[in-house]
Design a protein around this motif. Structure first.
Motif, PDB file in Angstrom:
ATOM      1  N   GLY A  44       0.453  51.316 -18.370  1.00  0.00           N
ATOM      2  CA  GLY A  44       0.377  50.117 -17.998  1.00  0.00           C
ATOM      3  C   GLY A  44       1.411  49.374 -16.593  1.00  0.00           C
ATOM      4  N   LYS A  45       2.272  50.304 -17.193  1.00  0.00           N
ATOM      5  CA  LYS A  45       4.242  50.097 -16.811  1.00  0.00           C
ATOM      6  C   LYS A  45       4.444  51.458 -16.919  1.00  0.00           C
ATOM      7  N   SER A  46       5.459  51.807 -15.763  1.00  0.00           N
ATOM      8  CA  SER A  46       6.514  52.571 -15.543  1.00  0.00           C
ATOM      9  C   SER A  46       7.624  52.939 -16.296  1.00  0.00           C
ATOM     10  N   LYS A  47       7.754  54.077 -17.004  1.00  0.00           N
ATOM     11  CA  LYS A  47       9.298  54.406 -17.525  1.00  0.00           C
ATOM     12  C   LYS A  47       9.678  54.621 -16.826  1.00  0.00           C
ATOM     13  N   ARG A  48       9.257  55.012 -15.878  1.00  0.00           N
ATOM     14  CA  ARG A  48      10.729  55.745 -14.886  1.00  0.00           C
ATOM     15  C   ARG A  48      11.217  54.624 -13.509  1.00  0.00           C
ATOM     16  N   ALA A  49      10.580  53.857 -13.045  1.00  0.00           N
ATOM     17  CA  ALA A  49      10.180  52.870 -11.627  1.00  0.00           C
ATOM     18  C   ALA A  49      11.573  51.888 -12.487  1.00  0.00           C
ATOM     19  N   ASP A  50      12.316  51.437 -11.164  1.00  0.00           N
ATOM     20  CA  ASP A  50      13.072  50.009 -11.722  1.00  0.00           C
ATOM     21  C   ASP A  50      12.275  48.932 -11.584  1.00  0.00           C
ATOM     22  N   HIS A  51      10.809  48.969  -9.959  1.00  0.00           N
ATOM     23  CA  HIS A  51      10.580  47.966  -9.354  1.00  0.00           C
ATOM     24  C   HIS A  51       9.206  48.820  -9.240  1.00  0.00           C
ATOM     25  N   TYR A  52       8.007  48.506  -9.356  1.00  0.00           N
ATOM     26  CA  TYR A  52       6.641  49.132  -8.893  1.00  0.00           C
ATOM     27  C   TYR A  52       6.742  49.057  -8.205  1.00  0.00           C
ATOM     28  N   GLU A  53       7.615  48.746  -6.782  1.00  0.00           N
ATOM     29  CA  GLU A  53       7.591  48.648  -5.110  1.00  0.00           C
ATOM     30  C   GLU A  53       7.678  50.307  -5.035  1.00  0.00           C
ATOM     31  N   GLN A  54       8.300  51.103  -5.819  1.00  0.00           N
ATOM     32  CA  GLN A  54       8.504  52.350  -6.264  1.00  0.00           C
ATOM     33  C   GLN A  54       7.663  53.239  -6.497  1.00  0.00           C
ATOM     34  N   LEU A  55       6.372  52.962  -7.298  1.00  0.00           N
ATOM     35  CA  LEU A  55       5.385  53.958  -7.328  1.00  0.00           C
ATOM     36  C   LEU A  55       4.714  53.556  -6.753  1.00  0.00           C
ATOM     37  N   ILE A  56       5.014  52.652  -5.663  1.00  0.00           N
ATOM     38  CA  ILE A  56       4.234  52.656  -3.567  1.00  0.00           C
ATOM     39  C   ILE A  56       4.655  54.284  -2.503  1.00  0.00           C
ATOM     40  N   LYS A  57       3.903  54.888  -1.798  1.00  0.00           N
ATOM     41  CA  LYS A  57       4.461  55.953  -1.003  1.00  0.00           C
ATOM     42  C   LYS A  57       4.887  55.626  -0.050  1.00  0.00           C
TER      43      LYS A  57
END
Length: 192
Positions: A44-57
């Motif tokens: 339910g979270k990313s191990k690589r991204a500091d902010h969820y915004e970075q997961l959005i294209k």
């Protein structure tokens, strides 16, 4: 696995073997993004991204990761994480929505439905690195396998943040309100 506007993917659909799947491709082909999307469905979270915004294209406002899984007892489940960004949610504001079979869930109830353990070459530091790395790995595993641990971990993190803010305020003002410290100390001790 269905990806929409996730990292480098506009839209992609993948099917995996029930036994072993190899993901092969040249550098920057999106292999790590596939692994990260599976991890997002798991934790339910990313191990690589500091902010969820970075997961959005880039140049998109909504991203979706959807996975269909079938357990050993042939129970089928649909997991989905939707991320939406916008100025109305503040700087780096992203709304996260977790769905199980189309029904909304909190992250604490979503994480662990698809248990995974990601081991990357960089994690060889687990052996020779700081004890904190080993604790982080254990937290990740326990978060997926024990719902109460997941809840306690969230409460502990929040209480520690509140207690540290009180310490900072007391340091700046020179005034320490023991009643507030006692409350947060108790929460930290109980959940720690």
């Amino acid at each position: 696995l269905l990806l929409q506007n996730f990292r480098s993917y506009d839209s992609a659909d993948f099917s995996f073997s029930s036994s072993i799947t190899f993901i092969v491709g040249p550098n920057t082909a999106g292999k790590s993004n596939i692994i990260e999307s599976i991890s997002l469905l798991s934790l339910g979270k990313s191990k690589r991204a500091d902010h969820y915004e970075q997961l959005i294209k880039i140049d998109e406002d909504i991203s979706r990761v959807k996975g269909s899984i079938e357990s050993e007892d042939n129970e089928k489940r649909e997991l989905e994480v939707t991320l939406a960004k916008g100025e109305k949610w503040g700087k780096n504001g992203v709304i996260k929505k977790y769905l199980l079979n189309g029904l909304p869930k909190r992250r604490t109830d979503f994480a662990g439905i698809l248990p995974t353990l990601l081991f990357e070459p960089s994690e060889l530091d687990l052996i020779s690195g700081s004890p904190g790395l080993r604790r982080d790995l254990m937290d990740e595993v326990l978060e997926q396998t024990d719902r109460q641990y997941r809840r306690d971990m969230l409460t502990y993190t929040k209480a520690l943040r509140q207690r540290n803010a009180l310490l900072q305020r007391a340091r700046e003002s020179g005034v320490r309100v023991e009643k507030q410290f006692n409350y947060w100390d108790e929460v930290v001790i109980r959940t720690g």
